[in-house]
Scaffold this motif. Structure first.
Motif, PDB file in Angstrom:
ATOM      1  N   SER A 196       0.842  -1.210   0.000  1.00 40.83           N
ATOM      2  CA  SER A 196       0.000   0.000   0.000  1.00 40.83           C
ATOM      3  C   SER A 196       0.869   1.249   0.000  1.00 40.83           C
ATOM      4  CB  SER A 196      -0.885   0.057   1.244  1.00 40.83           C
ATOM      5  OG  SER A 196      -1.823  -0.961   1.221  1.00 40.83           O
ATOM      6  N   ARG A 197       1.949   1.215   0.775  1.00 40.01           N
ATOM      7  CA  ARG A 197       2.853   2.373   0.792  1.00 40.01           C
ATOM      8  C   ARG A 197       3.513   2.539  -0.572  1.00 40.01           C
ATOM      9  NH1 ARG A 197       4.471   0.464   5.634  1.00 40.01           N
ATOM     10  NH2 ARG A 197       6.512  -0.162   4.884  1.00 40.01           N
ATOM     11  N   VAL A 198       3.873   1.413  -1.203  1.00 38.59           N
ATOM     12  CA  VAL A 198       4.470   1.471  -2.536  1.00 38.59           C
ATOM     13  C   VAL A 198       3.482   2.104  -3.517  1.00 38.59           C
ATOM     14  CG1 VAL A 198       5.231   0.057  -4.495  1.00 38.59           C
ATOM     15  CG2 VAL A 198       6.062  -0.465  -2.184  1.00 38.59           C
ATOM     16  N   ALA A 199       2.212   1.668  -3.468  1.00 42.76           N
ATOM     17  CA  ALA A 199       1.195   2.224  -4.386  1.00 42.76           C
ATOM     18  C   ALA A 199       1.025   3.727  -4.154  1.00 42.76           C
ATOM     19  CB  ALA A 199      -0.138   1.495  -4.197  1.00 42.76           C
ATOM     20  N   ALA A 200       0.982   4.140  -2.890  1.00 43.43           N
ATOM     21  CA  ALA A 200       0.806   5.570  -2.592  1.00 43.43           C
ATOM     22  C   ALA A 200       1.992   6.378  -3.119  1.00 43.43           C
ATOM     23  CB  ALA A 200       0.636   5.774  -1.087  1.00 43.43           C
ATOM     24  N   ALA A 201       3.203   5.846  -2.958  1.00 41.48           N
ATOM     25  CA  ALA A 201       4.401   6.556  -3.427  1.00 41.48           C
ATOM     26  C   ALA A 201       4.423   6.643  -4.951  1.00 41.48           C
ATOM     27  CB  ALA A 201       5.660   5.861  -2.910  1.00 41.48           C
ATOM     28  N   MET A 202       4.017   5.556  -5.626  1.00 45.11           N
ATOM     29  CA  MET A 202       3.981   5.566  -7.088  1.00 45.11           C
ATOM     30  C   MET A 202       2.922   6.556  -7.579  1.00 45.11           C
ATOM     31  SD  MET A 202       4.382   1.488  -7.889  1.00 45.11           S
ATOM     32  CE  MET A 202       4.993   1.424  -9.570  1.00 45.11           C
ATOM     33  N   ALA A 203       1.751   6.566  -6.950  1.00 47.43           N
ATOM     34  CA  ALA A 203       0.701   7.508  -7.357  1.00 47.43           C
ATOM     35  C   ALA A 203       1.188   8.943  -7.196  1.00 47.43           C
ATOM     36  CB  ALA A 203      -0.573   7.264  -6.544  1.00 47.43           C
ATOM     37  N   ALA A 204       1.877   9.221  -6.092  1.00 47.20           N
ATOM     38  CA  ALA A 204       2.406  10.578  -5.866  1.00 47.20           C
ATOM     39  C   ALA A 204       3.425  10.939  -6.951  1.00 47.20           C
ATOM     40  CB  ALA A 204       3.014  10.680  -4.469  1.00 47.20           C
ATOM     41  N   ALA A 205       4.259   9.965  -7.328  1.00 50.72           N
ATOM     42  CA  ALA A 205       5.260  10.229  -8.372  1.00 50.72           C
ATOM     43  C   ALA A 205       4.575  10.531  -9.709  1.00 50.72           C
ATOM     44  CB  ALA A 205       6.210   9.041  -8.509  1.00 50.72           C
ATOM     45  N   PHE A 206       3.482   9.825 -10.009  1.00 52.61           N
ATOM     46  CA  PHE A 206       2.740  10.123 -11.245  1.00 52.61           C
ATOM     47  C   PHE A 206       2.117  11.512 -11.183  1.00 52.61           C
ATOM     48  CE2 PHE A 206       2.620   5.437 -12.180  1.00 52.61           C
ATOM     49  CZ  PHE A 206       3.189   5.521 -13.442  1.00 52.61           C
ATOM     50  N   ARG A 207       1.501  11.835 -10.029  1.00 51.77           N
ATOM     51  CA  ARG A 207       0.881  13.176  -9.912  1.00 51.77           C
ATOM     52  C   ARG A 207       1.934  14.258 -10.107  1.00 51.77           C
ATOM     53  NH1 ARG A 207      -2.602  10.632  -6.005  1.00 51.77           N
ATOM     54  NH2 ARG A 207      -1.017  10.948  -4.417  1.00 51.77           N
ATOM     55  N   ALA A 208       3.147  14.017  -9.571  1.00 52.05           N
ATOM     56  CA  ALA A 208       4.219  15.003  -9.707  1.00 52.05           C
ATOM     57  C   ALA A 208       4.646  15.175 -11.167  1.00 52.05           C
ATOM     58  CB  ALA A 208       5.419  14.590  -8.845  1.00 52.05           C
ATOM     59  N   ARG A 209       4.376  14.164 -12.001  1.00 50.23           N
ATOM     60  CA  ARG A 209       4.664  14.291 -13.442  1.00 50.23           C
ATOM     61  C   ARG A 209       3.524  14.973 -14.181  1.00 50.23           C
ATOM     62  NH1 ARG A 209       8.467  10.797 -15.625  1.00 50.23           N
ATOM     63  NH2 ARG A 209       7.404  10.781 -17.630  1.00 50.23           N
ATOM     64  N   GLY A 210       2.438  15.307 -13.463  1.00 46.93           N
ATOM     65  CA  GLY A 210       1.314  15.965 -14.113  1.00 46.93           C
ATOM     66  C   GLY A 210       0.187  15.018 -14.493  1.00 46.93           C
ATOM     67  N   THR A 211       0.309  13.735 -14.128  1.00 48.42           N
ATOM     68  CA  THR A 211      -0.764  12.770 -14.398  1.00 48.42           C
ATOM     69  C   THR A 211      -1.962  13.104 -13.506  1.00 48.42           C
ATOM     70  OG1 THR A 211       0.971  11.131 -14.780  1.00 48.42           O
ATOM     71  CG2 THR A 211      -1.267  10.287 -14.525  1.00 48.42           C
ATOM     72  N   GLY A 212      -3.163  13.057 -14.051  1.00 49.10           N
ATOM     73  CA  GLY A 212      -4.365  13.317 -13.256  1.00 49.10           C
ATOM     74  C   GLY A 212      -4.505  12.304 -12.129  1.00 49.10           C
ATOM     75  N   ASP A 213      -5.219  12.687 -11.061  1.00 45.35           N
ATOM     76  CA  ASP A 213      -5.256  11.853  -9.864  1.00 45.35           C
ATOM     77  C   ASP A 213      -5.815  10.451 -10.134  1.00 45.35           C
ATOM     78  OD1 ASP A 213      -5.030  11.387  -6.995  1.00 45.35           O
ATOM     79  OD2 ASP A 213      -7.218  11.434  -6.994  1.00 45.35           O
ATOM     80  N   THR A 214      -6.915  10.361 -10.869  1.00 44.28           N
ATOM     81  CA  THR A 214      -7.530   9.043 -11.099  1.00 44.28           C
ATOM     82  C   THR A 214      -6.571   8.130 -11.858  1.00 44.28           C
ATOM     83  OG1 THR A 214      -9.706  10.095 -11.156  1.00 44.28           O
ATOM     84  CG2 THR A 214      -9.553   7.878 -12.061  1.00 44.28           C
ATOM     85  N   THR A 215      -5.973   8.658 -12.923  1.00 48.05           N
ATOM     86  CA  THR A 215      -5.033   7.851 -13.708  1.00 48.05           C
ATOM     87  C   THR A 215      -3.793   7.520 -12.885  1.00 48.05           C
ATOM     88  OG1 THR A 215      -5.835   8.910 -15.717  1.00 48.05           O
ATOM     89  CG2 THR A 215      -3.737   7.751 -15.883  1.00 48.05           C
ATOM     90  N   ALA A 216      -3.344   8.468 -12.068  1.00 40.88           N
ATOM     91  CA  ALA A 216      -2.161   8.227 -11.219  1.00 40.88           C
ATOM     92  C   ALA A 216      -2.414   7.067 -10.264  1.00 40.88           C
ATOM     93  CB  ALA A 216      -1.817   9.500 -10.439  1.00 40.88           C
ATOM     94  N   ARG A 217      -3.603   7.075  -9.654  1.00 41.98           N
ATOM     95  CA  ARG A 217      -3.912   5.997  -8.702  1.00 41.98           C
ATOM     96  C   ARG A 217      -4.048   4.654  -9.393  1.00 41.98           C
ATOM     97  NH1 ARG A 217      -7.143   7.902  -3.423  1.00 41.98           N
ATOM     98  NH2 ARG A 217      -7.175  10.124  -3.754  1.00 41.98           N
ATOM     99  N   LEU A 218      -4.711   4.664 -10.556  1.00 44.78           N
ATOM    100  CA  LEU A 218      -4.892   3.405 -11.271  1.00 44.78           C
ATOM    101  C   LEU A 218      -3.555   2.877 -11.791  1.00 44.78           C
ATOM    102  CD1 LEU A 218      -6.743   1.216 -12.333  1.00 44.78           C
ATOM    103  CD2 LEU A 218      -7.181   2.620 -14.354  1.00 44.78           C
ATOM    104  N   ALA A 219      -2.725   3.769 -12.335  1.00 43.52           N
ATOM    105  CA  ALA A 219      -1.409   3.343 -12.829  1.00 43.52           C
ATOM    106  C   ALA A 219      -0.589   2.741 -11.680  1.00 43.52           C
ATOM    107  CB  ALA A 219      -0.669   4.524 -13.454  1.00 43.52           C
ATOM    108  N   ALA A 220      -0.670   3.351 -10.502  1.00 42.69           N
ATOM    109  CA  ALA A 220       0.070   2.835  -9.344  1.00 42.69           C
ATOM    110  C   ALA A 220      -0.421   1.443  -8.963  1.00 42.69           C
ATOM    111  CB  ALA A 220      -0.074   3.797  -8.166  1.00 42.69           C
ATOM    112  N   GLU A 221      -1.746   1.247  -8.983  1.00 34.77           N
ATOM    113  CA  GLU A 221      -2.278  -0.084  -8.645  1.00 34.77           C
ATOM    114  C   GLU A 221      -1.843  -1.113  -9.683  1.00 34.77           C
ATOM    115  OE1 GLU A 221      -3.507  -0.986  -5.905  1.00 34.77           O
ATOM    116  OE2 GLU A 221      -3.877   0.986  -5.041  1.00 34.77           O
ATOM    117  N   ILE A 222      -1.814  -0.699 -10.945  1.00 37.97           N
ATOM    118  CA  ILE A 222      -1.355  -1.616 -11.988  1.00 37.97           C
ATOM    119  C   ILE A 222       0.117  -1.951 -11.762  1.00 37.97           C
ATOM    120  CG2 ILE A 222      -0.834  -1.760 -14.476  1.00 37.97           C
ATOM    121  CD1 ILE A 222      -3.516  -0.341 -14.996  1.00 37.97           C
ATOM    122  N   GLY A 223       0.901  -0.960 -11.351  1.00 40.96           N
ATOM    123  CA  GLY A 223       2.319  -1.210 -11.053  1.00 40.96           C
ATOM    124  C   GLY A 223       2.488  -2.201  -9.919  1.00 40.96           C
ATOM    125  N   VAL A 224       1.705  -2.035  -8.861  1.00 39.59           N
ATOM    126  CA  VAL A 224       1.810  -2.949  -7.713  1.00 39.59           C
ATOM    127  C   VAL A 224       1.338  -4.350  -8.096  1.00 39.59           C
ATOM    128  CG1 VAL A 224       0.832  -3.442  -5.434  1.00 39.59           C
ATOM    129  CG2 VAL A 224       1.765  -1.191  -5.917  1.00 39.59           C
TER     130      VAL A 224
END
Lengths: 192, 192
Positions: A125-153
């Motif tokens: 869960s911490r890994v997913a949260a960190a990945m989502a934050a990294a996507f948001r920092a690249r300008g990815t929208g929140d929904t896509t950032a969260r989904l991309a992070a879950e796909i990564g995990v």
């Protein structure tokens, strides 16, 4: 006592995992791990904060590694390319051929205890949260950032499962990239 | 003592959440909850196994509800339609207009403690596992089943967040369906 010990970290890790498999995680003490490795408790504590760190790594180590790779991907890289880079970074750091045996032992130890399985879920869960934050920092929208992070995990977890199966000799990166492609195909189907 | 108390469960829940918000979860005892509700401890224990169950429900209640709705969807329904049915089932059972105030309090209490946040993550992991199993039982391949389950948990979490925001008056189902559509659009983009 304070002197440099060759490969101390790896010897301690091997000793710990052997003892966890033989006697169980709870029944294994740091003193027993150090003794099995032919080292001292103080050497153990120079490499690991506690027994749990042998299994789970330093807090946020994996999260930082994966999120760092996402942050470091060239700006135009789409999320899936960032995830592939993250999985490659993990592979290079920890999922090497020499470490596959340790990873198999680790998987068996974690699977044997509900408390350790819970700890693993919380780590992911911490890994997913960190990945989502990294996507948001690249300008990815929140929904896509969260989904991309879950796909990564999910890709990470499925690839680790397959890589640590008895008899599987394929490198982690090959498995991880294939898993990621499968997940992308599933995502396309679910999004249709 | 043993007599029927009108609305006992709801009175206990409201008393518990008020006390959790006022004094913190750890500092609130079952005796204090019962007293605030004007009921007895034994009435409390006829409705809840312990204090934690007021916040998290009976183990697997939410998981069974969501997985049950996936299982009950007509056979040709694609995964996204199953997820919409699961979110509707959750809405009908727990995310009603009358319960929005309680849900806001619950959200604040869970957010206030790292232990409660961890418990929430573990509950959602059980929900995801149950949903993935329900998809596999419908014949969905493992990778798609796992991804669909994660999308379901994300939709649920994002919708709950939005529904419990101060000032938001939209029904849970409306928010949940919109969130699910957003996640599907993200999935399509990630899968491309």
């Amino acid at each position: 006592m304070g002197r440099w010990e060759p490969n101390a970290r790896e010897r301690l890790e091997r000793a710990a995992l052997d003892l966890f498999v033989e006697h169980g995680y709870d029944a294994t003490t740091v003193a027993a791990i150090a003794e099995r490795a032919g080292l001292t408790k103080s050497t153990f504590f120079r490499h690991f904060a506690d027994k749990r760190e042998v299994l789970f790594g330093a807090p946020d180590l994996l999260a930082d590694l994966l999120a760092g790779a996402i942050a470091a991907a060239p700006p135009p890289a789409p999320p899936a390319a960032c995830l592939a880079a993250a999985l490659d970074a993990a592979a290079a750091a920890s999922f090497t051929a020499e470490r596959r045996g340790l990873a198999r032992q680790r998987r068996a130890v974690v699977a044997s205890s509900s408390e350790l399985r819970e700890r693993e879920l919380l780590k992911l869960s911490r890994v997913a949260a960190a990945m989502a934050a990294a996507f948001r920092a690249r300008g990815t929208g929140d929904t896509t950032a969260r989904l991309a992070a879950e796909i990564g995990v999910l890709a990470f977890g499925l690839a680790f499962e397959s890589w640590t199966e008895e008899g599987n000799a394929r490198p982690f990166t090959d498995i991880a990239h294939e898993t990621l492609r499968d997940l992308q195909a599933s995502a396309a189907a679910l999004g249709a």
